[in-house]
Motif scaffolding. Structure first.
Motif, mmCIF file in Angstrom:
data_model
loop_
_atom_site.group_PDB
_atom_site.id
_atom_site.type_symbol
_atom_site.label_atom_id
_atom_site.label_comp_id
_atom_site.label_asym_id
_atom_site.label_seq_id
_atom_site.Cartn_x
_atom_site.Cartn_y
_atom_site.Cartn_z
ATOM 1 N N SER A 1 -93.536 -44.010 -35.171
ATOM 2 C CA SER A 1 -92.689 -44.729 -36.330
ATOM 3 C C SER A 1 -91.437 -43.754 -36.565
ATOM 4 N N GLU A 2 -90.379 -44.223 -37.114
ATOM 5 C CA GLU A 2 -89.296 -43.456 -37.064
ATOM 6 C C GLU A 2 -89.179 -42.505 -38.208
ATOM 7 N N SER A 3 -90.169 -42.703 -39.234
ATOM 8 C CA SER A 3 -90.545 -41.521 -40.188
ATOM 9 C C SER A 3 -91.343 -40.423 -39.726
ATOM 10 N N ARG B 1 -90.399 -36.504 -34.276
ATOM 11 C CA ARG B 1 -90.397 -35.042 -34.143
ATOM 12 C C ARG B 1 -89.703 -34.505 -32.846
ATOM 13 N N PHE B 2 -88.984 -35.252 -32.304
ATOM 14 C CA PHE B 2 -88.147 -34.502 -30.863
ATOM 15 C C PHE B 2 -86.693 -35.196 -31.144
ATOM 16 N N ASP B 3 -86.083 -34.667 -30.246
ATOM 17 C CA ASP B 3 -84.667 -34.880 -29.976
ATOM 18 C C ASP B 3 -84.558 -36.275 -29.122
ATOM 19 N N VAL B 4 -84.387 -37.332 -29.692
ATOM 20 C CA VAL B 4 -84.269 -38.587 -28.963
ATOM 21 C C VAL B 4 -83.413 -38.807 -27.710
ATOM 22 N N GLU B 5 -82.036 -38.153 -28.154
ATOM 23 C CA GLU B 5 -81.300 -38.227 -27.080
ATOM 24 C C GLU B 5 -81.730 -37.510 -25.682
ATOM 25 N N THR B 6 -82.411 -36.408 -25.848
ATOM 26 C CA THR B 6 -82.871 -35.671 -24.859
ATOM 27 C C THR B 6 -83.837 -36.387 -24.254
ATOM 28 N N ALA B 7 -84.765 -37.103 -25.035
ATOM 29 C CA ALA B 7 -85.892 -38.175 -24.433
ATOM 30 C C ALA B 7 -85.457 -39.137 -23.810
ATOM 31 N N ILE B 8 -84.268 -39.581 -23.940
ATOM 32 C CA ILE B 8 -83.698 -40.902 -23.195
ATOM 33 C C ILE B 8 -82.911 -40.260 -21.841
ATOM 34 N N LYS B 9 -82.604 -39.189 -21.815
ATOM 35 C CA LYS B 9 -82.032 -38.866 -20.511
ATOM 36 C C LYS B 9 -82.988 -38.437 -19.759
ATOM 37 N N VAL B 10 -84.222 -37.751 -20.175
ATOM 38 C CA VAL B 10 -85.383 -37.482 -19.316
ATOM 39 C C VAL B 10 -85.948 -38.846 -18.666
ATOM 40 N N LEU B 11 -86.269 -39.565 -19.631
ATOM 41 C CA LEU B 11 -86.755 -40.843 -19.258
ATOM 42 C C LEU B 11 -85.809 -41.452 -18.094
ATOM 43 N N ARG B 12 -84.451 -41.635 -18.529
ATOM 44 C CA ARG B 12 -83.709 -42.363 -17.383
ATOM 45 C C ARG B 12 -83.724 -41.477 -16.060
ATOM 46 N N GLN B 13 -83.665 -40.268 -16.032
ATOM 47 C CA GLN B 13 -83.642 -39.655 -14.738
ATOM 48 C C GLN B 13 -85.038 -39.755 -14.007
ATOM 49 N N ALA B 14 -86.132 -39.891 -14.627
ATOM 50 C CA ALA B 14 -87.404 -40.122 -14.116
ATOM 51 C C ALA B 14 -87.816 -41.717 -13.562
ATOM 52 N N GLY B 15 -86.879 -42.652 -14.152
ATOM 53 C CA GLY B 15 -86.936 -44.061 -13.749
ATOM 54 C C GLY B 15 -87.742 -44.714 -14.408
ATOM 55 N N HIS C 1 -88.961 -47.721 -20.980
ATOM 56 C CA HIS C 1 -89.131 -46.932 -21.994
ATOM 57 C C HIS C 1 -87.887 -46.169 -22.775
ATOM 58 N N ALA C 2 -86.861 -45.922 -21.885
ATOM 59 C CA ALA C 2 -85.542 -45.364 -22.535
ATOM 60 C C ALA C 2 -84.835 -46.250 -23.088
ATOM 61 N N VAL C 3 -85.027 -47.525 -22.828
ATOM 62 C CA VAL C 3 -84.368 -48.648 -23.508
ATOM 63 C C VAL C 3 -85.095 -48.866 -24.917
ATOM 64 N N TYR C 4 -86.291 -48.743 -24.969
ATOM 65 C CA TYR C 4 -87.192 -48.930 -26.222
ATOM 66 C C TYR C 4 -86.500 -47.910 -27.116
ATOM 67 N N LYS D 1 -84.681 -48.492 -30.687
ATOM 68 C CA LYS D 1 -85.475 -48.256 -31.605
ATOM 69 C C LYS D 1 -84.707 -47.182 -32.699
ATOM 70 N N HIS D 2 -84.173 -46.399 -32.011
ATOM 71 C CA HIS D 2 -83.566 -45.185 -32.961
ATOM 72 C C HIS D 2 -81.931 -45.418 -32.950
ATOM 73 N N ALA D 3 -81.615 -46.628 -32.541
ATOM 74 C CA ALA D 3 -80.089 -46.773 -32.678
ATOM 75 C C ALA D 3 -79.101 -46.144 -31.992
ATOM 76 N N HIS D 4 -79.489 -45.756 -30.901
ATOM 77 C CA HIS D 4 -78.594 -44.983 -29.827
ATOM 78 C C HIS D 4 -78.119 -45.956 -29.010
ATOM 79 N N HIS D 5 -76.973 -46.769 -29.466
ATOM 80 C CA HIS D 5 -76.396 -47.941 -28.797
ATOM 81 C C HIS D 5 -75.778 -47.695 -27.611
#
Length: 937
Positions: free
Chosen positions: A474-476, A479-493, A497-500, A504-508
């Protein structure tokens, strides 16, 4: 049950004997001696309190300056010092016999130098003579309990410092002496523990009728019970000869096998303090077990019940009591000495534990003991972290990686994460490393590199469930850097998960990148943009508009129409409370429609219909589109429709500020009607005529001259030159032009003849009538000019004669009436050469200058103003050039400027200084001549 002999022993306290402070002469160092006859003791509020058998109550502060006052007439038997209030409760005797009195003292108030006694009342229950055995007072000052040797307990409820606000009653009656009392407060519930030599009871004082519960059928001796602190859940401690028992208000708790006859029991900062009789001595009586012979040795043990070790143990001679004050323990012995037990600092304790670790390095329980010891003594987090690190290193070296990572996890926040990560990267223990990184994120101490590493661990382990659990927090609890997580998920295919995570965290931006570049779901990306706030929707449409227009042109066009008119996010429902929609600049989105002219035309037409004040670029682009469509259209009917649309747009009045641009567009596409319309709007009449000349439209040339010749006369001259250059027969058009030139006198005849001389078809008959009429007009003009010259000559001769007369002959003033008031002249009077005479008083009243005639002054000023105006216009070269260029008769313009004296240097002489009298008359005559000339004309 824990065996006493199995508990480890430590020396966590330092023992010293309290010595007297140095005197004025510097002498000191002797052991401090207590007053003789001390019977009871207590401590609190910064002092040790003693009561003796000689009626005195003594106070010993930290400065060791004893003070006392007489509290009773015979002896003091019991004391209770409250810890949170400066209230002391004592029990003693004022007369012989069994009649104990309770006195309450306020130590902050004084009565004749002594503490103020706020209350005195007898202690015995129901007038039965019995001895007081124990005393306790609740810290809220609303309860006080007194135990007696006959087994009864008296409870005082209410304000114990006042008689009228409290009520006393017998709470308990029994057959066995009461040996201990203790109040326990838990929330709003108050309990009273009562222990006798044979049993233990608990009373609930916060309930009506005070229900009683018997906890055990064993008791203890005097001073062998105490109440623990919250670290042991406020349990009631009862020390028997074989075991120490702990009790809750409703049940018995754990027990500890500490053998030996117990004499004194206290609780101090998580430690249990027990004074017991040395086993080598003979036992005492059951009830008075605390009264030892002078030769008896007593053992003081300090137990840590949580960690199960003995913190200190020592033998004393005949202990009176053990008191706690100023952060230390004070042991009072019968010989009058005071021994202080000072607890060592935590680091020293740990060093003591480490010495044992060196002896038994591989025993796990030693580390556990060190950890428990550190926690119980409130070791700071840095010290605890160091223990966990050493424990983890010990387990890691033994190959117990699972156990090691658990210890390393406990160091998070203190130990640098790279220390642990390097160990488990080298050992290829990915699941252990994953557990550590998970905890690091849960405590919000992870950086972007830690997030990248954890996600890579998940992907290598292919643990999709853990991965989803990690990113779907949940948003509250992120405990991690969301942008970094998106980058890693995107690289891993892991695109879903990256879209979700991005949504969820409004990284449009990341959401749209994944949807458009990886998943290529253009419809979903467009839908998402439509849900965004205005500013973000606008910026993303500028960034991704071309891609969306290429794949979903119709939907993209519709969204742009909404965005540029009255935008509301698609998730919002309109209502009275909704803010007014925002509008984007439609001109900025024109580049989005590259290679989509059909959609662009629909977008631009929509904007011009719903928003008349659209940016100029919208109208410019729409005009260009319509002209392109018109130029390439083959169907005549459609072409006519497109022609009308383009012309209507031109006539809408939106191109006044961009006239040149619109004209270039029309010329590029050979849009003749548009070009002519713009020429007309821009008053480019010569261009209109040249356009018709290029197309050899003779009638149109004449029409242009007739329409605009009054505004620009040179059009007729250009038309005459145009027809003169034509070799074909243009006599009709030449005659029409000559007629207009003659009527308006636009060209000199000689110039007309020279112009027509270039046309071989133009004969003399064409200009015969023009030349005859022109010559007749000039003849008439010559006659008029000769008559006017003759008139001016005669007038000049007359004026010159008058000037000569004024110079050579005297002037006779024959006026008999004043020129102002018309009354008969009387001396003094004023006469002017112009022939006007005035009374002196009339002249002074109406004249503005002493040298000018009031009657002639208005006319003279007009003449002077004309002269000054000519002087000012002498340098108006630009004006002269302009008039000369635009005039039909340039010679008349030059003559006019000659007449103004523009080409002569004119010196205007006005009022001269009085010193130049010789030329004054000459100047006056010149002025009179000028004025006379003006009047004559």
């Amino acid at each position: 049950m824990a065996a006493y002999l199995q508990w480890r022993r430590f020396v966590f306290f330092d023992r010293e004997t309290v010595k007297e402070p140095p005197g004025p002469d510097g002498a000191g160092g002797k052991p401090f001696a207590l007053p003789p006859g001390i019977a009871v003791c207590d401590s609190g509020r910064g002092s040790l309190v003693f009561g003796d058998i000689l009626r005195q109550i003594w106070f010993l502060p930290r400065s060791l300056q004893l003070s006392s006052f007489q509290a009773y007439k015979l002896r003091v038997t019991h004391l209770y010092q409250l810890k949170q209030h400066s209230i002391l409760v004592s029990v003693g005797e004022d007369e012989e016999g069994i009649n104990p009195l309770v006195k309450v003292w306020n130590l902050e108030k004084r009565d004749g130098g002594n503490p103020l006694c706020t209350r005195i009342f007898p202690a015995i229950p129901g007038n039965k003579p019995t001895v007081v055995s124990c005393l306790t007072v609740h810290e809220n000052l609303n309860f006080m309990a007194i135990g007696f040797a006959d087994g009864s307990v008296v409870l005082t409820k209410g304000d114990i410092t006042r008689d009228r606000h409290s009520k006393t009653q017998i709470l308990h009656e029994g057959s066995y002496p009461v040996t201990g009392l203790a109040f326990r407060q838990s929330g709003k519930t108050t309990h009273l523990f009562v222990v006798t030599t044979e049993n233990i009871q608990s009373y609930t004082l916060s309930v009506k009728d005070y229900p009683r519960l018997e906890l055990d059928a064993r008791g203890c001796g005097l001073r062998c019970s105490s109440l623990s602190d919250p670290s042991q859940d406020l349990q009631f401690i009862v020390a028997g000869n074989e075991c120490v028992y702990l009790y809750q208000p409703d049940e018995r708790g754990p027990c500890f096998a500490f053998e030996g006859q117990k004499l004194i029991v206290h609780w101090y900062r998580g430690y249990l303090i027990i004074v017991s009789k040395d086993r080598k001595t003979s036992p005492k009586s059951e009830f008075a077990g605390n009264e030892a012979q002078n030769s008896d040795k007593q053992v003081l043990n300090i137990y840590d019940l949580c960690n199960k070790f003995i913190a200190y143990s020592s033998i004393f001679d005949d202990i009176v009591d053990v008191l706690a004050e100023w952060g230390s323990l004070y042991v009072l012995t019968r010989d009058g000495k005071i021994h202080v037990l000072q607890e060592k600092d935590t680091q020293t304790k740990l060093e003591a534990c480490k010495s044992l670790f060196l002896l038994m390095l591989f025993r796990k329980n030693l580390f556990e003991m060190a950890i428990n010891l550190a926690k119980s003594h409130h070791l700071d987090s840095d010290g605890l972290s160091e223990i966990f690190r050493q424990y983890g290193d010990h387990l890691y070296n033994k190959g117990n990686h699972d156990g090691a990572i658990q210890q390393y996890i406990r160091t998070i926040g203190k130990l640098e994460p790279s220390y642990v990560i390097r160990k488990f990267l080298d050992a290829q223990r990915i699941h252990n490393l994953t557990a550590y990184l998970q905890t690091l994120h849960l405590q919000s101490l992870a950086n972007a590199d830690h997030t990248t590493l954890l996600l890579n661990c998940y992907t290598k382990l292919k643990d999709s469930s853990k991965l989803e659990e990690f990113i779907k927090t949940s948003e509250s609890e992120v405990r991690f850097d969301v942008e970094t997580a998106i980058k890693v998920l995107r690289q891993a295919g892991y695109y879903s998960h990256a879209v979700y995570l991005a949504e969820k965290h409004a990284h449009h931006e990341w959401y749209l990148k994944v949807q458009l570049e990886d998943i290529k779901n253009y419809q979903e990306a467009l839908r998402y943009i439509g849900k965004l706030p205005f500013d973000q929707a606008e910026s993303n449409m500028k960034r991704y508009g071309k891609i969306l227009m290429h794949h979903v042109p119709n939907e993209t066009t519709e969204l742009l129409k909404i965005l540029c008119t009255d935008y509301q996010p698609s998730g919002d429902t309109g209502g009275p409370g909704m803010p007014e929609g925002k509008k984007a600049n439609s001109e900025e989105f024109i580049p989005v429609f590259a290679n989509n002219s059909r959609e662009l035309k629909a977008f631009l037409e929509h904007m011009t219909e719903v928003q008349a004040d659209s940016p100029q670029g919208v109208y410019d682009t729409l005009l260009e589109l319509r002209l392109q469509n018109w130029a390439h259209e083959q169907d005549e009917q459609v072409k006519e429709k497109l022609h009308n649309e383009a012309l209507t747009l031109l006539k809408s009045g939106r191109f006044k500020t961009v006239f040149d641009k619109a004209l270039i567009l029309c010329q590029m596409h050979n849009f003749k009607d548009g070009v002519l319309y713009l020429y007309e709007q821009g008053k480019l009449f010569q261009q209109i005529m040249h356009y018709h000349m290029q197309n050899e439209q003779y009638k149109k040339v004449i029409e242009v001259c007739e329409l605009y010749g009054d505004q620009e006369a040179c059009l007729w001259e250009q038309a005459l030159g145009y027809f003169a250059r034509k070799e074909e027969d243009c006599k009709e058009y030449i005659a029409a032009v000559l007629k207009h030139i003659e009527n308006k006198n636009l060209m000199p005849p000689l110039l007309v003849v020279q112009t027509l001389a270039h046309n071989s078809t133009a004969t003399l008959s064409v200009i015969k009538d023009y030349l005859v009429n022109k010559l007749q007009k000039q003849s008439r003009q010559i006659e008029q000019d000769e008559q006017r010259i003759q008139k001016y000559r005669e007038e000049t001769t007359r004026i010159r004669q008058e000037i000569e007369e004024l110079k050579a002959s005297p002037k006779i003033f024959q006026k008999t009436k004043c020129s102002i008031c018309t009354s008969a002249l009387e001396l003094p009077s004023v006469h002017f050469l112009c022939g006007h005479s005035f009374h002196q008083h009339c002249f002074e009243s109406y004249s503005e200058s002493d040298s000018e005639c009031p009657t002639c002054m208005p006319e003279n000023r007009k003449v002077m103003d004309m002269i000054r105006a000519q002087e000012q216009k002498r340098d108006l070269h630009d004006q002269f050039q302009h008039q000369l260029k635009c005039s039909n008769d340039g010679f008349s313009v030059v003559a006019d400027y000659f007449g103004r004296g523009v080409f002569n240097k004119l010196t205007l002489i006005t009022d001269l200084p009085s010193g130049k009298a010789a030329t004054t008359i000459e100047a006056g005559l010149q002025r009179e001549l000028l004025m006379h000339t003006k009047r004559s004309t």
